[in-house]
Design a protein around this motif. Structure first.
Motif, PDB file in Angstrom:
ATOM      1  N   GLY A  63       0.838  -1.186   0.000  1.00 19.19           N
ATOM      2  CA  GLY A  63       0.000   0.000   0.000  1.00 19.19           C
ATOM      3  C   GLY A  63       0.875   1.238   0.000  1.00 19.19           C
ATOM      4  O   GLY A  63       2.098   1.147  -0.018  1.00 19.19           O
ATOM      5  N   ALA A  64       0.224   2.400   0.056  1.00 15.21           N
ATOM      6  CA  ALA A  64       0.976   3.654   0.018  1.00 15.21           C
ATOM      7  C   ALA A  64       1.880   3.795   1.237  1.00 15.21           C
ATOM      8  O   ALA A  64       2.951   4.396   1.152  1.00 15.21           O
ATOM      9  CB  ALA A  64       0.006   4.823  -0.066  1.00 15.21           C
ATOM     10  N   PHE A  65       1.449   3.227   2.374  1.00 17.30           N
ATOM     11  CA  PHE A  65       2.240   3.370   3.598  1.00 17.30           C
ATOM     12  C   PHE A  65       3.600   2.695   3.468  1.00 17.30           C
ATOM     13  O   PHE A  65       4.646   3.299   3.699  1.00 17.30           O
ATOM     14  CB  PHE A  65       1.450   2.789   4.775  1.00 17.30           C
ATOM     15  N   ALA A  66       3.609   1.428   3.060  1.00 13.68           N
ATOM     16  CA  ALA A  66       4.879   0.716   2.914  1.00 13.68           C
ATOM     17  C   ALA A  66       5.700   1.319   1.792  1.00 13.68           C
ATOM     18  O   ALA A  66       6.933   1.269   1.824  1.00 13.68           O
ATOM     19  CB  ALA A  66       4.635  -0.769   2.642  1.00 13.68           C
ATOM     20  N   GLU A  67       5.032   1.909   0.798  1.00 15.49           N
ATOM     21  CA  GLU A  67       5.768   2.529  -0.291  1.00 15.49           C
ATOM     22  C   GLU A  67       6.558   3.716   0.231  1.00 15.49           C
ATOM     23  O   GLU A  67       7.715   3.923  -0.140  1.00 15.49           O
ATOM     24  CB  GLU A  67       4.805   2.974  -1.384  1.00 15.49           C
ATOM     25  N   ARG A  68       5.943   4.494   1.137  1.00 18.12           N
ATOM     26  CA  ARG A  68       6.697   5.619   1.715  1.00 18.12           C
ATOM     27  C   ARG A  68       7.844   5.122   2.577  1.00 18.12           C
ATOM     28  O   ARG A  68       8.893   5.748   2.665  1.00 18.12           O
ATOM     29  CB  ARG A  68       5.774   6.519   2.541  1.00 18.12           C
ATOM     30  N   LEU A  69       7.631   3.985   3.244  1.00 18.23           N
ATOM     31  CA  LEU A  69       8.706   3.435   4.079  1.00 18.23           C
ATOM     32  C   LEU A  69       9.740   2.688   3.248  1.00 18.23           C
ATOM     33  O   LEU A  69      10.746   2.231   3.787  1.00 18.23           O
ATOM     34  CB  LEU A  69       8.124   2.472   5.127  1.00 18.23           C
ATOM     35  N   ALA A  70       9.479   2.552   1.956  1.00 22.46           N
ATOM     36  CA  ALA A  70      10.390   1.854   1.044  1.00 22.46           C
ATOM     37  C   ALA A  70      10.633   0.405   1.452  1.00 22.46           C
ATOM     38  O   ALA A  70      11.704  -0.148   1.231  1.00 22.46           O
ATOM     39  CB  ALA A  70      11.727   2.595   0.924  1.00 22.46           C
ATOM     40  N   LEU A  71       9.620  -0.224   2.051  1.00 21.43           N
ATOM     41  CA  LEU A  71       9.754  -1.628   2.418  1.00 21.43           C
ATOM     42  C   LEU A  71       9.398  -2.510   1.228  1.00 21.43           C
ATOM     43  O   LEU A  71       8.447  -2.214   0.508  1.00 21.43           O
ATOM     44  CB  LEU A  71       8.800  -1.955   3.572  1.00 21.43           C
ATOM     45  N   PRO A  72      10.127  -3.594   1.018  1.00 17.06           N
ATOM     46  CA  PRO A  72       9.715  -4.540  -0.035  1.00 17.06           C
ATOM     47  C   PRO A  72       8.355  -5.130   0.339  1.00 17.06           C
ATOM     48  O   PRO A  72       8.093  -5.381   1.524  1.00 17.06           O
ATOM     49  CB  PRO A  72      10.810  -5.622  -0.012  1.00 17.06           C
ATOM     50  N   THR A  73       7.509  -5.331  -0.664  1.00 20.55           N
ATOM     51  CA  THR A  73       6.132  -5.681  -0.345  1.00 20.55           C
ATOM     52  C   THR A  73       5.688  -7.023  -0.917  1.00 20.55           C
ATOM     53  O   THR A  73       6.280  -7.556  -1.847  1.00 20.55           O
ATOM     54  CB  THR A  73       5.160  -4.619  -0.875  1.00 20.55           C
ATOM     55  N   VAL A  74       4.625  -7.551  -0.298  1.00 20.24           N
ATOM     56  CA  VAL A  74       3.926  -8.715  -0.828  1.00 20.24           C
ATOM     57  C   VAL A  74       2.609  -8.188  -1.382  1.00 20.24           C
ATOM     58  O   VAL A  74       1.732  -7.782  -0.612  1.00 20.24           O
ATOM     59  CB  VAL A  74       3.633  -9.746   0.278  1.00 20.24           C
ATOM     60  N   PRO A  75       2.456  -8.142  -2.704  1.00 18.85           N
ATOM     61  CA  PRO A  75       1.205  -7.620  -3.246  1.00 18.85           C
ATOM     62  C   PRO A  75       0.016  -8.432  -2.741  1.00 18.85           C
ATOM     63  O   PRO A  75       0.091  -9.656  -2.636  1.00 18.85           O
ATOM     64  CB  PRO A  75       1.366  -7.784  -4.766  1.00 18.85           C
ATOM     65  N   ALA A  76      -1.078  -7.765  -2.429  1.00 21.30           N
ATOM     66  CA  ALA A  76      -2.271  -8.462  -1.964  1.00 21.30           C
ATOM     67  C   ALA A  76      -2.746  -9.468  -2.999  1.00 21.30           C
ATOM     68  O   ALA A  76      -3.294 -10.526  -2.667  1.00 21.30           O
ATOM     69  CB  ALA A  76      -3.378  -7.453  -1.659  1.00 21.30           C
ATOM     70  N   LEU A  77      -2.504  -9.139  -4.254  1.00 22.22           N
ATOM     71  CA  LEU A  77      -2.931 -10.026  -5.341  1.00 22.22           C
ATOM     72  C   LEU A  77      -2.294 -11.418  -5.250  1.00 22.22           C
ATOM     73  O   LEU A  77      -2.852 -12.403  -5.743  1.00 22.22           O
ATOM     74  CB  LEU A  77      -2.555  -9.358  -6.677  1.00 22.22           C
ATOM     75  N   ALA A  78      -1.143 -11.512  -4.605  1.00 20.23           N
ATOM     76  CA  ALA A  78      -0.466 -12.808  -4.508  1.00 20.23           C
ATOM     77  C   ALA A  78      -1.337 -13.848  -3.818  1.00 20.23           C
ATOM     78  O   ALA A  78      -1.184 -15.052  -4.061  1.00 20.23           O
ATOM     79  CB  ALA A  78       0.851 -12.645  -3.742  1.00 20.23           C
ATOM     80  N   GLU A  79      -2.259 -13.390  -2.960  1.00 18.80           N
ATOM     81  CA  GLU A  79      -3.070 -14.333  -2.186  1.00 18.80           C
ATOM     82  C   GLU A  79      -4.200 -14.943  -3.011  1.00 18.80           C
ATOM     83  O   GLU A  79      -4.269 -16.184  -3.137  1.00 18.80           O
ATOM     84  CB  GLU A  79      -3.593 -13.622  -0.936  1.00 18.80           C
ATOM     85  N   PRO A  80      -5.096 -14.149  -3.622  1.00 20.47           N
ATOM     86  CA  PRO A  80      -6.141 -14.797  -4.420  1.00 20.47           C
ATOM     87  C   PRO A  80      -5.591 -15.603  -5.596  1.00 20.47           C
ATOM     88  O   PRO A  80      -6.150 -16.636  -5.959  1.00 20.47           O
ATOM     89  CB  PRO A  80      -7.017 -13.635  -4.907  1.00 20.47           C
ATOM     90  N   LEU A  81      -4.467 -15.151  -6.157  1.00 20.69           N
ATOM     91  CA  LEU A  81      -3.873 -15.911  -7.266  1.00 20.69           C
ATOM     92  C   LEU A  81      -3.555 -17.334  -6.828  1.00 20.69           C
ATOM     93  O   LEU A  81      -3.807 -18.310  -7.542  1.00 20.69           O
ATOM     94  CB  LEU A  81      -2.574 -15.245  -7.719  1.00 20.69           C
ATOM     95  N   GLN A  82      -2.969 -17.450  -5.642  1.00 20.36           N
ATOM     96  CA  GLN A  82      -2.568 -18.769  -5.176  1.00 20.36           C
ATOM     97  C   GLN A  82      -3.777 -19.587  -4.730  1.00 20.36           C
ATOM     98  O   GLN A  82      -3.818 -20.807  -4.915  1.00 20.36           O
ATOM     99  CB  GLN A  82      -1.560 -18.649  -4.024  1.00 20.36           C
ATOM    100  N   VAL A  83      -4.772 -18.909  -4.145  1.00 17.19           N
ATOM    101  CA  VAL A  83      -6.003 -19.626  -3.749  1.00 17.19           C
ATOM    102  C   VAL A  83      -6.644 -20.241  -4.994  1.00 17.19           C
ATOM    103  O   VAL A  83      -7.071 -21.398  -4.985  1.00 17.19           O
ATOM    104  CB  VAL A  83      -6.991 -18.680  -3.036  1.00 17.19           C
ATOM    105  N   GLU A  84      -6.693 -19.464  -6.072  1.00 15.40           N
ATOM    106  CA  GLU A  84      -7.287 -19.979  -7.309  1.00 15.40           C
ATOM    107  C   GLU A  84      -6.568 -21.237  -7.768  1.00 15.40           C
ATOM    108  O   GLU A  84      -7.178 -22.271  -8.041  1.00 15.40           O
ATOM    109  CB  GLU A  84      -7.202 -18.926  -8.422  1.00 15.40           C
TER     110      GLU A  84
END
Lengths: 441, 247
Positions: free
Chosen positions: A195-216
């Protein structure tokens, strides 16, 4: 075996039947012998326990607790997790290995139930050798040694053909497969919600999309193989929706969420607070609300503690380098009870994902207040306030996202197979000092 | 900066130290803190490293860059350079261009310049722009370089990280130069009076033309370097004697 016990003046809460009323309950020979509303009929030769209006419910069943098998470490072991479980009102838990270890050989897990006794620790078998995602672990032998479900480890099996083989083997053995749904390529290296918060903190992220993709993907592979699949610790609205769709397509799909993900969101990371370095990451407030809705509607079947076996040292590093997770066994009940205040659930509805629903997912007789069911019970005060202080937790894991938080809901008694294994008198001021629990066996 | 103030300075770098052998930051911190320094200046590849260190040591901590998160002294020296040149930054239009997403300079400078009243615009390849420019202190984020710099008083150019250019995220160098590279011609067309800044080191001929970087009439790069020492001296002085400096 002790003398028969009779609980009186208890608020009997049984999510399986919907019962929520003042009444009595008799325990004999390790099982629930009888129960009823109001005052009990006259009985002789029983040890009476007055519940004084406290709730009496099945002991909690936690489908995700990490332990280190080697007892030397300063990390949570089977024994110390068991003590923490009793303090938290957890009577049974699925034991997963910590970090890179894998329960892929029967000798790894055979001793676990005895070491955890009286708490029932049920090992989770590794799906593949060393959880490398390639060669099948000896699932039949692991089941004989006590495994109750199969886990693919800290992530899914990347290679689809291997995943399908695991589902086929597990289906044949009637073992559910627990999968942490995160598309590995998208998730790699991520430590925070994209999200925008982690983007400001410059943290590497796990996109939320990674979850439904794998559930499918994994729900379809599991359905084709006839396997029961358990999506382990959802974190996103998309994940909940994908699980709902998967349940519409095929039977034997279930999902869990951790208590921390029902309580916290991405903003709690704050100034890189390593107590909120969690896997999966805490996400947006809208995701948190979707997870709470998921528990309410039953799209999410169980709430887990996600108890991690990490030490304070493991957390002493810059945020991306800190170990994920924290303690959860002792806050599981209170955190779930918050749903009765903010989430609009009744007490029985809030306890269902901690008792009868996880029990049915792994085939346990516990988790209900019914004649003949094992007498794994808790007496608790749903309103009692207390402040979580990580350093005074019973567990060896002394870090927790709930550290410093005011919670409500305190276990007063944990009984396993009819024997009181933990008692907490709790008369002193709960807000400023944590009463010393007196464990009895 | 420390030496100019008369401080004793000890450098600890990963090469040739136990850090290269895998000693963790917290262990290095403990070792360094045991020397009882007044201030530890830390530059580290992990975002949050400075915040972590500040919780661990008794000494004061200066963040000299924590991953792509922040580079506060760079922002201070940029602001100082511009204040020297313009007096006030209120209403000044400043474009920050390049790999915004992975830039601690962009995060720190956009925030500080916005606080000082400037109007900040972010420009760069679409894969490298933030989704929430307002949260960064910027008015807009655009993938159109011309739109980004049109009418600006200052264009701050960021180094394109060539190692990322080999990954899937940054366009190839030739495309980058053509679409986002800054040179005299582009400036003349869109922002004829604009001054140019760069935090350094510059990839001459990629994000900035060499002759533009060296042009004394346009380029503030030398001023930035000078301002850098002054700004850092001020930070150290402030940390070492906060009560006096505030008086």
């Amino acid at each position: 075996m002790s003398a028969p016990a009779l609980f009186t003046g208890a608020r009997l809460v049984d999510p399986a039947s919907g019962r929520d009323e003042l009444g009595w309950l008799r325990v004999e020979n390790g099982v629930i012998a009888a129960l009823g509303a109001g005052a009990p009929p006259p009985m002789a030769g029983v040890a009476v326990r007055e519940a004084r209006g406290h709730a009496l419910a099945p002991a909690l069943i936690d489908l995700s607790v990490e332990v280190r098998v080697d007892p030397a470490a300063e990390h949570e072991t089977v024994e110390t997790a068991s003590a923490a479980a009793l303090a938290g009102g957890v009577g049974a838990f699925i034991a997963r290995p910590c970090g890179g270890a894998a329960f892929d050989a029967p000798e790894d897990i055979a001793a676990i139930p005895a070491r955890a006794a009286p708490v029932r620790a049920l090992p989770a078998a590794a799906a593949t050798l060393a959880q490398a995602g390639e060669r099948l672990a000896p699932l039949a032998l692991l089941r004989e040694a006590g495994a109750r479900l199969v886990t693919t480890g800290s992530g899914p099996i990347a290679e689809a053909r291997a995943a399908r083989a695991v589902f086929t083997a597990a289906a044949h053995l009637r073992l559910p497969v627990a999968v942490r749904p995160e598309e590995p390529g998208l998730a790699a290296g991520g430590v925070a919600h994209d999200g925008a918060f982690a983007e400001r903190l410059a943290l590497p992220t796990v996109p939320a999309l990674a979850e439904p993709l794998q559930v499918e993907r994994d729900s379809r592979l599991a359905a084709a193989a006839g396997a029961a699949i358990l999506f382990d610790q959802l974190s996103s609205a998309g994940g909940v929706a994908a699980v709902r769709r998967a349940k519409e397509r095929a039977p034997h799909v279930s999902a869990t969420v951790s208590a921390a993900h029902l309580a916290f969101n991405e903003l709690d990371v704050g100034d890189f607070d390593p107590r909120f370095r969690l896997s999966p990451p805490v996400r947006a407030e809208s995701d948190r609300q979707a997870l709470i809705d998921g528990v309410r509607t039953g799209d999410i079947d169980a709430i887990v503690s996600g108890h991690a076996a990490c030490s304070r040292e493991d957390k002493r590093a810059p945020f991306p380098d800190a170990a994920p997770g924290g303690a959860g066994l002792e806050t599981l009940l209170a955190a779930s009870l918050a749903l009765t205040r903010d989430g609009g659930l009744s007490l029985a509805e809030a306890l269902a994902p901690l008792t009868c629903r996880p029990a049915s997912l792994i085939g346990l007789q516990q988790g209900r207040l019914a004649v003949g069911a094992p007498a794994d019970l808790i007496v608790f005060d749903p309103e009692a306030p207390w402040r979580c202080r990580a350093e005074t937790l019973v567990s060896r894991t002394k870090v927790s996202p709930f550290d410093g938080r005011l919670l409500q809901g305190r276990v007063r008694l944990t009984m396993i197979a009819g024997v009181a294994a933990y008692e907490d008198a709790g008369e002193r001021a709960p807000l400023h000092s944590r009463p010393e629990p007196t464990a009895t066996r | 900066a420390g030496k100019r103030l008369g401080a004793e300075v000890v450098n600890v770098s990963p090469k040739g130290s136990s850090m290269a052998k895998g000693e963790s930051l917290r262990d290095t911190a403990a070792t360094v803190d045991a020397m009882a320094p007044d201030v530890i200046v830390v530059r580290h590849s992990s975002p949050g490293a400075a915040a972590f260190l500040a919780r661990e040591v008794a000494a004061g901590v200066v963040n000299a860059g924590d991953g792509a998160h922040q580079h506060p002294t760079q922002a201070l020296l940029d602001a100082l350079t511009l204040k020297d040149r313009f007096g006030s930054l209120e209403g000044r239009r400043i474009a920050i261009c390049g790999d915004i997403r992975h830039s601690r300079v962009a995060r720190s400078s956009a925030q500080l310049l916005h606080l000082l009243g400037a109007r900040v615009r972010l420009g760069g390849p679409p894969t490298l722009l933030p989704r929430d420019p307002a949260g960064w202190g910027a008015e807009t984020a655009t993938a159109d370089m011309d739109e980004a710099i049109a009418g600006c008083d200052v264009v701050m150019v960021l180094r394109v990280q060539l190692e990322r250019a080999r990954g899937a995220v940054v366009p190839p160098i030739a495309e980058y130069r053509q679409r986002y590279g800054l040179d005299h011609a582009r400036l003349a067309r869109l922002a004829p009076d604009a001054l140019v800044m760069h935090p350094g080191p510059a990839n001459r001929g990629v994000e900035i033309a060499a002759d533009l970087a060296d042009d004394p009439a346009r380029s503030l790069i030398r001023d930035q370097v000078e301002a850098g020492v002054a700004a850092r001296m001020a930070v150290l002085e402030r940390l070492l004697a906060p009560a006096e400096a505030a008086a």
